[in-house]
Motif scaffolding. Structure first.
Motif, PDB file in Angstrom:
ATOM      1  N   SER A 228      -9.789  17.385  57.077  1.00 16.96           N
ATOM      2  CA  SER A 228     -10.089  18.713  56.531  1.00 16.96           C
ATOM      3  C   SER A 228      -9.443  18.815  55.163  1.00 16.96           C
ATOM      4  O   SER A 228      -8.225  18.632  55.028  1.00 16.96           O
ATOM      5  CB  SER A 228      -9.563  19.823  57.439  1.00 16.96           C
ATOM      6  N   GLY A 229     -10.260  19.102  54.153  1.00 15.13           N
ATOM      7  CA  GLY A 229      -9.750  19.196  52.793  1.00 15.13           C
ATOM      8  C   GLY A 229      -8.859  20.396  52.571  1.00 15.13           C
ATOM      9  O   GLY A 229      -7.751  20.273  52.029  1.00 15.13           O
ATOM     10  N   SER A 230      -9.331  21.574  52.978  1.00 13.28           N
ATOM     11  CA  SER A 230      -8.525  22.775  52.761  1.00 13.28           C
ATOM     12  C   SER A 230      -7.246  22.725  53.593  1.00 13.28           C
ATOM     13  O   SER A 230      -6.186  23.184  53.149  1.00 13.28           O
ATOM     14  CB  SER A 230      -9.339  24.037  53.081  1.00 13.28           C
ATOM     15  N   SER A 231      -7.310  22.133  54.800  1.00 14.52           N
ATOM     16  CA  SER A 231      -6.109  21.971  55.624  1.00 14.52           C
ATOM     17  C   SER A 231      -5.120  21.021  54.964  1.00 14.52           C
ATOM     18  O   SER A 231      -3.900  21.229  55.028  1.00 14.52           O
ATOM     19  CB  SER A 231      -6.486  21.441  57.009  1.00 14.52           C
ATOM     20  N   SER A 232      -5.630  19.962  54.336  1.00 20.60           N
ATOM     21  CA  SER A 232      -4.755  19.027  53.635  1.00 20.60           C
ATOM     22  C   SER A 232      -4.046  19.726  52.479  1.00 20.60           C
ATOM     23  O   SER A 232      -2.842  19.527  52.259  1.00 20.60           O
ATOM     24  CB  SER A 232      -5.569  17.835  53.118  1.00 20.60           C
ATOM     25  N   CYS A 233      -4.801  20.548  51.745  1.00 18.08           N
ATOM     26  CA  CYS A 233      -4.208  21.300  50.632  1.00 18.08           C
ATOM     27  C   CYS A 233      -3.138  22.258  51.146  1.00 18.08           C
ATOM     28  O   CYS A 233      -2.033  22.350  50.575  1.00 18.08           O
ATOM     29  CB  CYS A 233      -5.291  22.065  49.877  1.00 18.08           C
ATOM     30  N   ALA A 234      -3.440  22.974  52.222  1.00 12.92           N
ATOM     31  CA  ALA A 234      -2.489  23.932  52.784  1.00 12.92           C
ATOM     32  C   ALA A 234      -1.226  23.233  53.268  1.00 12.92           C
ATOM     33  O   ALA A 234      -0.110  23.727  53.067  1.00 12.92           O
ATOM     34  CB  ALA A 234      -3.147  24.697  53.930  1.00 12.92           C
ATOM     35  N   THR A 235      -1.377  22.084  53.887  1.00 11.66           N
ATOM     36  CA  THR A 235      -0.223  21.338  54.389  1.00 11.66           C
ATOM     37  C   THR A 235       0.636  20.826  53.242  1.00 11.66           C
ATOM     38  O   THR A 235       1.878  20.876  53.304  1.00 11.66           O
ATOM     39  CB  THR A 235      -0.697  20.178  55.277  1.00 11.66           C
ATOM     40  N   ALA A 236       0.004  20.318  52.187  1.00 11.70           N
ATOM     41  CA  ALA A 236       0.759  19.843  51.029  1.00 11.70           C
ATOM     42  C   ALA A 236       1.554  20.984  50.395  1.00 11.70           C
ATOM     43  O   ALA A 236       2.726  20.814  50.020  1.00 11.70           O
ATOM     44  CB  ALA A 236      -0.191  19.227  50.010  1.00 11.70           C
TER      45      ALA A 236
END
Length: 284
Positions: A228-236
């Motif tokens: 998940s792209g948006s999840s990856s951004c949120a996690t970072a």
């Protein structure tokens, strides 16, 4: 003669009122999408169509569906649907897939995209990679949104997760071993937590090093996905805010690896995409 007879019989049995909708199947690290290109014509999307196409047994199957439409002040507009018929405000991997398609189609090196999340920008990162600027993270409780005022860095939930808005709400749990978490019951439980009035995506993440994270994801309205792209951004963003990593990290997901870089102008996400096949969906 036999083949002609069979084709003729098949055609006579078809409903002549049926409409064919062309679509593309794409994926970013196994996070798969149906993409409908409605540029130059009216939108075809409905909640019923999203549910029908999203059925992996009786339809096409996807994690999200994205429709491309015309935008008066940008290269195009994207609208995102979940397989349960609900809409999503953002989908980073689908945005990258479609950006790659349009970059190749037009020969441009940079694209301006509008979404419910706002204005996004995509560039050719070379080597087949595509980068998308997902915009600035939303860190205030009302913007995520949460049900009441609180510090989004450490929520009053067991495990003390971090909430982040990236066009969709996200809830990130930092754990010792992301592999050990039974993600299906865990994700389903927190997707519907009362602190998240619009439900939430759920991530479990293990910090491997100052620039390296292992993450798994449960997406609202979908379930477990390979990436998940948006999840990856949120996690970072959550890891950087908590001082666990720097602002540029490699994130290893079930389906592959993304690089996320939280810069002054937004959160940039870079990785590979794939255009798998084209098809047609027949409506009656």
């Amino acid at each position: 003669m036999l083949d002609s007879f069979r084709v003729g019989a098949y055609m006579r049995g078809m409903d002549t009122r049926a409409t064919l909708i062309s679509f593309m199947k794409m994926h970013g690290l196994g996070n798969d999408f149906v993409v409908i290109d409605s540029r130059g014509r009216d939108s075809v999307m409905t909640q019923e169509l999203a549910c029908a196409m999203g059925d992996r047994h009786r339809g096409v199957g996807y994690d999200q569906l994205a429709e491309i439409t015309d935008a008066p002040s940008a290269d195009f507009h994207l609208t995102f649907w979940n397989s349960d018929g609900s809409q999503a405000g953002a989908c980073g991997n689908a945005t990258r897939c479609i950006a790659r398609y349009v970059l190749d189609e037009t020969g441009k090196s940079k694209l301006h995209i509008t979404t419910a999340r706002g204005d996004l920008y995509a560039v050719d990162a070379g080597g087949g990679d595509t980068s998308v600027n997902m915009g600035q993270p939303l860190l205030d409780w009302a913007d995520v949104p949460l049900a009441e005022a609180m510090d989004t860095l450490e929520l009053p939930i067991e495990g003390v997760p971090t909430a982040t808005g990236m066009g969709n709400p996200h809830c990130t749990f930092f754990v010792d071993d992301a592999e050990a978490v039974e993600l299906e019951p865990f994700g389903a439980r927190y997707e519907h937590h009362p602190l998240f009035p619009e439900r939430t995506n759920v991530q479990v993440a293990s910090v491997i090093g100052p620039d390296h994270i292992r993450m798994r994801v449960w997406e609202r309205g979908v379930g477990v996905t390979q990436a998940s792209g948006s999840s990856s951004c949120a996690t970072a963003v959550a890891a950087a805010r908590r001082g666990l990593t720097g602002r540029k990290v490699r994130i290893d997901l079930d389906g592959g690896t993304l690089v996320v870089d939280w810069r002054d102008d937004g959160v940039w996400m870079t990785g590979q995409t794939a255009h798998v096949f084209d098809g047609q969906w027949r409506t009656s």
